[in-house]
Scaffold this active site. Structure first.
Site, PDB file in Angstrom:
ATOM      1  N   ALA A 147      -9.498  26.454 -12.943  1.00 52.56           N
ATOM      2  CA  ALA A 147      -8.657  26.911 -11.824  1.00 52.56           C
ATOM      3  C   ALA A 147      -7.212  26.433 -11.923  1.00 52.56           C
ATOM      4  O   ALA A 147      -6.386  26.791 -11.101  1.00 52.56           O
ATOM      5  CB  ALA A 147      -9.261  26.446 -10.510  1.00 52.56           C
ATOM      6  N   ASN A 205     -10.310  70.318 -49.656  1.00 48.35           N
ATOM      7  CA  ASN A 205      -9.031  69.808 -50.147  1.00 48.35           C
ATOM      8  C   ASN A 205      -7.948  70.143 -49.127  1.00 48.35           C
ATOM      9  O   ASN A 205      -7.715  71.298 -48.809  1.00 48.35           O
ATOM     10  CB  ASN A 205      -8.684  70.445 -51.490  1.00 48.35           C
ATOM     11  CG  ASN A 205      -7.412  69.841 -52.045  1.00 48.35           C
ATOM     12  OD1 ASN A 205      -7.429  68.754 -52.622  1.00 48.35           O
ATOM     13  ND2 ASN A 205      -6.297  70.519 -51.834  1.00 48.35           N
ATOM     14  N   ASN A 240      -2.287  70.489 -32.760  1.00 48.68           N
ATOM     15  CA  ASN A 240      -3.387  70.360 -31.786  1.00 48.68           C
ATOM     16  C   ASN A 240      -2.907  70.395 -30.341  1.00 48.68           C
ATOM     17  O   ASN A 240      -3.703  70.474 -29.431  1.00 48.68           O
ATOM     18  CB  ASN A 240      -4.165  69.059 -32.040  1.00 48.68           C
ATOM     19  CG  ASN A 240      -3.282  67.832 -31.919  1.00 48.68           C
ATOM     20  OD1 ASN A 240      -2.079  67.896 -32.144  1.00 48.68           O
ATOM     21  ND2 ASN A 240      -3.865  66.719 -31.557  1.00 48.68           N
ATOM     22  N   GLY A 250      -6.194  19.479  -8.536  1.00 50.09           N
ATOM     23  CA  GLY A 250      -6.749  18.514  -9.464  1.00 50.09           C
ATOM     24  C   GLY A 250      -8.191  18.779  -9.861  1.00 50.09           C
ATOM     25  O   GLY A 250      -8.936  19.478  -9.174  1.00 50.09           O
ATOM     26  N   TYR A 255      -0.884  65.356 -40.840  1.00 51.80           N
ATOM     27  CA  TYR A 255      -1.399  64.940 -39.539  1.00 51.80           C
ATOM     28  C   TYR A 255      -2.657  65.740 -39.270  1.00 51.80           C
ATOM     29  O   TYR A 255      -2.620  66.972 -39.180  1.00 51.80           O
ATOM     30  CB  TYR A 255      -0.380  65.181 -38.409  1.00 51.80           C
ATOM     31  CG  TYR A 255      -1.018  64.953 -37.058  1.00 51.80           C
ATOM     32  CD1 TYR A 255      -1.452  63.672 -36.700  1.00 51.80           C
ATOM     33  CD2 TYR A 255      -1.255  66.011 -36.185  1.00 51.80           C
ATOM     34  CE1 TYR A 255      -2.094  63.458 -35.497  1.00 51.80           C
ATOM     35  CE2 TYR A 255      -1.901  65.795 -34.963  1.00 51.80           C
ATOM     36  CZ  TYR A 255      -2.317  64.516 -34.627  1.00 51.80           C
ATOM     37  OH  TYR A 255      -2.966  64.294 -33.447  1.00 51.80           O
ATOM     38  N   ARG A 259       2.420  25.021 -17.863  1.00 51.73           N
ATOM     39  CA  ARG A 259       3.113  24.772 -19.125  1.00 51.73           C
ATOM     40  C   ARG A 259       3.021  25.944 -20.102  1.00 51.73           C
ATOM     41  O   ARG A 259       3.714  25.991 -21.104  1.00 51.73           O
ATOM     42  CB  ARG A 259       2.561  23.488 -19.776  1.00 51.73           C
ATOM     43  CG  ARG A 259       3.026  22.229 -19.056  1.00 51.73           C
ATOM     44  CD  ARG A 259       2.323  20.997 -19.578  1.00 51.73           C
ATOM     45  NE  ARG A 259       0.984  20.834 -19.006  1.00 51.73           N
ATOM     46  CZ  ARG A 259       0.138  19.864 -19.336  1.00 51.73           C
ATOM     47  NH1 ARG A 259       0.483  18.977 -20.254  1.00 51.73           N
ATOM     48  NH2 ARG A 259      -1.051  19.779 -18.774  1.00 51.73           N
ATOM     49  N   LYS A 268      -6.364  61.310 -36.171  1.00 51.02           N
ATOM     50  CA  LYS A 268      -6.710  60.941 -34.795  1.00 51.02           C
ATOM     51  C   LYS A 268      -7.925  61.758 -34.401  1.00 51.02           C
ATOM     52  O   LYS A 268      -7.893  62.982 -34.508  1.00 51.02           O
ATOM     53  CB  LYS A 268      -5.563  61.240 -33.838  1.00 51.02           C
ATOM     54  CG  LYS A 268      -5.831  60.697 -32.439  1.00 51.02           C
ATOM     55  CD  LYS A 268      -5.237  61.537 -31.342  1.00 51.02           C
ATOM     56  CE  LYS A 268      -6.073  62.748 -31.050  1.00 51.02           C
ATOM     57  NZ  LYS A 268      -5.543  63.581 -29.986  1.00 51.02           N
ATOM     58  N   SER A 306      -0.757  73.465 -49.692  1.00 51.73           N
ATOM     59  CA  SER A 306       0.235  72.536 -49.146  1.00 51.73           C
ATOM     60  C   SER A 306       1.077  73.183 -48.055  1.00 51.73           C
ATOM     61  O   SER A 306       1.259  74.400 -48.038  1.00 51.73           O
ATOM     62  CB  SER A 306       1.163  72.058 -50.260  1.00 51.73           C
ATOM     63  OG  SER A 306       0.417  71.311 -51.180  1.00 51.73           O
TER      64      SER A 306
HETATM   65  C1  UD1 Z   1      -7.417  16.590 -18.373  1.00 52.09           C
HETATM   66  C2  UD1 Z   1      -7.917  15.190 -18.045  1.00 52.09           C
HETATM   67  C3  UD1 Z   1      -7.571  14.254 -19.195  1.00 52.09           C
HETATM   68  C4  UD1 Z   1      -8.164  14.768 -20.478  1.00 52.09           C
HETATM   69  C5  UD1 Z   1      -7.741  16.222 -20.740  1.00 52.09           C
HETATM   70  C6  UD1 Z   1      -8.519  16.791 -21.897  1.00 52.09           C
HETATM   71  C7  UD1 Z   1      -7.819  14.935 -15.614  1.00 52.09           C
HETATM   72  C8  UD1 Z   1      -7.094  14.319 -14.480  1.00 52.09           C
HETATM   73  N1  UD1 Z   1      -7.321  14.720 -16.824  1.00 52.09           N
HETATM   74  O1  UD1 Z   1      -5.994  16.512 -18.429  1.00 52.09           O
HETATM   75  O2  UD1 Z   1      -8.055  12.948 -18.931  1.00 52.09           O
HETATM   76  O3  UD1 Z   1      -7.789  13.941 -21.558  1.00 52.09           O
HETATM   77  O4  UD1 Z   1      -7.990  17.045 -19.592  1.00 52.09           O
HETATM   78  O5  UD1 Z   1      -8.014  18.022 -22.325  1.00 52.09           O
HETATM   79  O6  UD1 Z   1      -8.826  15.552 -15.424  1.00 52.09           O
HETATM   80  N2  UD1 Z   1      -8.301  22.518 -13.405  1.00 52.09           N
HETATM   81  C9  UD1 Z   1      -8.873  23.064 -12.274  1.00 52.09           C
HETATM   82  N3  UD1 Z   1      -8.324  22.781 -11.063  1.00 52.09           N
HETATM   83  C10 UD1 Z   1      -7.258  21.960 -10.920  1.00 52.09           C
HETATM   84  C11 UD1 Z   1      -6.689  21.392 -12.082  1.00 52.09           C
HETATM   85  C12 UD1 Z   1      -7.243  21.694 -13.305  1.00 52.09           C
HETATM   86  O7  UD1 Z   1      -9.854  23.805 -12.362  1.00 52.09           O
HETATM   87  O8  UD1 Z   1      -6.828  21.763  -9.782  1.00 52.09           O
HETATM   88  C13 UD1 Z   1      -8.872  22.867 -14.722  1.00 52.09           C
HETATM   89  C14 UD1 Z   1      -7.851  23.541 -15.629  1.00 52.09           C
HETATM   90  O9  UD1 Z   1      -7.909  24.945 -15.505  1.00 52.09           O
HETATM   91  C15 UD1 Z   1      -8.269  23.063 -17.007  1.00 52.09           C
HETATM   92  C16 UD1 Z   1      -8.951  21.741 -16.754  1.00 52.09           C
HETATM   93  O10 UD1 Z   1      -9.267  21.697 -15.389  1.00 52.09           O
HETATM   94  O11 UD1 Z   1      -9.173  23.943 -17.616  1.00 52.09           O
HETATM   95  C17 UD1 Z   1      -8.069  20.539 -17.120  1.00 52.09           C
HETATM   96  O12 UD1 Z   1      -6.892  20.587 -16.355  1.00 52.09           O
HETATM   97  P1  UD1 Z   1      -5.472  20.222 -16.968  1.00 52.09           P
HETATM   98  O13 UD1 Z   1      -4.480  20.305 -15.864  1.00 52.09           O
HETATM   99  O14 UD1 Z   1      -5.219  20.964 -18.195  1.00 52.09           O
HETATM  100  O15 UD1 Z   1      -5.689  18.682 -17.278  1.00 52.09           O
HETATM  101  P2  UD1 Z   1      -5.010  17.797 -18.417  1.00 52.09           P
HETATM  102  O16 UD1 Z   1      -3.707  17.318 -17.930  1.00 52.09           O
HETATM  103  O17 UD1 Z   1      -5.073  18.474 -19.703  1.00 52.09           O
HETATM  104 CA    CA Z   2      -5.615  20.460 -20.373  1.00 52.60          CA
END
Ligand code: UD1
Ligand code: CA
Length: 466
Positions: free
Chosen positions: A10, A377, A386, A78, A366, A15, A351, A405
């Protein structure tokens, strides 16, 4: 032991700087999340829950399947909160939760199985799959005490100078006993990032006197997390290399492994040779003993045995049968089928064209919306007209026809078996079998005309110069 898998997908993936959700970006033709889902399937879990966010509609559209349930994390705050969002779907589940990150597409099921065994054997409450990273920045560090006991996972932003020196990092793969889910509620928000970290579950479990572990298994490449386009590139290069090595092991010759790209869904037969700069994409299947010359791109197509695909040819959504030859500089568009031993030469575009056995169209044509029989041929410069500006029409050419041709075949039109068409004809009516069709104006000769003409020019020039 019962297992369930939760895939965290999610995150905003800021980045990546993209309109597409990060986990739908492809590595070797497969969206990252799909690779992770396929890995999860191999673990034979009781259920798979994918946590998605803002773009959940796009993700569901791309990857919906009856064996997956989707949980929504409205506002991604998170990884810890993400796992909480799966709670509803996991109601009543008892066993071990395997948590995977949706942006870590190269993790293999075998490694996770090994990890799970260690988790069970050591009777840990929560385990982290870790690895040694050459450059640990951007990963959470595994902090251990002097005896090796895991104390916590520390993200780059929160790590002190000593912790930053640690190279053992968190892969994003966890095994968590179901009763620890309640611990998630006690995780506090990380002030620097404004997120609830799943990684904090380790310290929280330890505080409760539960056993925590980290198992450093597997090679770094396998755990590459993709957060940027550069990391996407690196993951793609790694996977592509593995794929090429796999097919080389099965008897395929690559003249330049570095410049060839192969998608994960492609198969290649034994004794096939692949020249440099070749792209094999989608669900392409290549047979045995086939040669693919440089600068060829083949997408979602089936190529038979002992076929020759010459330089700079594009083939999409088509079938090419055994011993046929295509190119150089041919364009085979979707819905085409090239028969056994047929030859499609330079600057020929097809095509939705079905070409019969041993039929030849060697130069500059074509051929669209057409069915052409066996042993036909097609002369240089033949065009199937077409399109009438509104609709497309079909051209049928039966077995053994000879098309001279520079012929235009104005569709809908049918050329009967064995007929001949004189060069330079515009065919607007059906041609009966075995007939000769000619539609060009009669040739006339004016005798000695050129000499008279040249004399006239000479006279004019001399007058001007005087
Ligand atoms: C995370 C880990 C880190 C680990 C790394 C490995 C945490 C806090 N950190 O960091 O320790 O070394 O992955 O690749 O977990 N996601 C959600 N909801 C959110 C945030 C993230 O579903 O609110 C999902 C993202 O889509 C992704 C995964 O969780 O697939 C990891 O999230 P990302 O933000 O990439 O974490 P990293 O900073 O890479
Ligand atoms: Ca990641």
């Amino acid at each position: 032991m019962m297992t369930a898998c939760v895939i965290l997908a999610a995150g905003l993936g800021k980045r990546m700087n993209s309109n597409l959700p990060k986990v739908l970006h492809k590595v070797c033709g497969i969206p990252m999340l799909q690779s992770v889902i396929e890995t999860a399937r191999k673990l034979k879990c009781r259920q798979i829950v994918v946590v998605t966010g803002e773009h959940d509609d796009l993700i569901k559209k791309a990857l919906a399947s009856p064996d997956i349930s989707y949980a929504l994390q409205k506002e991604p705050k998170g990884t810890g909160q993400a796992l909480m969002c799966a709670k509803q779907d996991l109601k009543g589940f008892q066993g071990i939760l395997i948590v995977l990150n949706g942006d870590t597409p190269l993790v293999r099921a075998e490694t996770i199985k090994k990890f799970l065994k260690l988790h069970l054997k050591n009777k840990s409450a929560v385990s982290v799959l870790s690895f040694q990273a050459e450059n640990p920045d951007d990963y959470g560090r595994v902090v251990r005490d002097a005896s090796g006991q895991v104390l916590s996972i520390m993200e780059q932003k929160d790590a002190d100078a000593m912790q930053k020196k640690i190279h053992e990092v968190n892969s994003g793969v966890y095994a968590i006993n179901h009763d620890l889910l309640s611990l998630l509620d006690s995780i506090k928000i990380n002030r620097k990032k404004g997120e609830y970290y799943l990684t904090d579950i380790v310290a929280a479990a330890l505080k409760k006197g539960l056993k925590t572990s980290a198992y450093c298994i597997g090679a770094e490449d396998e755990f590459m997390g993709v957060n940027t386009r550069e990391e996407l590139y690196r993951a793609s290069m790694f996977m592509k290399k593995k794929l090429i090595e796999k097919w080389a092991g099965k008897g395929v010759t690559f003249l330049d492994m570095d410049s060839v790209f192969i998608h994960a869904g492609v198969t290649i037969g034994k004794d096939t040779t692949v020249y440099p700069n070749v792209y094999l994409e989608g669900r392409t299947k290549i047979g045995r003993g086939t040669t693919i010359y440089p600068n060829v791109r083949i997408l979602d197509s089936e190529i038979g045995n002992n076929v020759v695909i010459k330089d700079s040819t594009v083939i999409e959504g088509s079938t090419i049968k055994n011993r046929a030859s295509v190119g150089p500089f041919a364009r085979i568009r979707p819905g085409s089928e090239i028969g056994i031993e047929a030859r499609i030469g330079n600057f020929v575009e097809l095509k939705k064209a079905v070409i019969g056995k041993a039929t030849k169209a060697s130069h500059l044509s074509y051929l669209g919306d057409t069915r052409i029989g066996e042993g036909v041929n097609i002369g240089a410069g033949t065009i199937t007209c077409n399109y009438d500006g509104e609709k497309k029409h079909r051209t049928i050419i039966e077995d053994g026809v000879f098309v001279g041709s520079d012929t235009q075949l104005v569709a809908p039109v049918k050329i009967g078996k064995g007929a001949y068409i004189g060069a330079g004809s515009t065919i607007i009516k059906n041609v009966p079998p075995w007939a000769l069709a000619l539609s060009r104006s009669k040739q006339t000769h004016s005798s000695e005309w050129a000499k008279k003409w040249q004399k006239k020019i000479k006279n004019r020039k001399s007058k001007v110069s005087k």
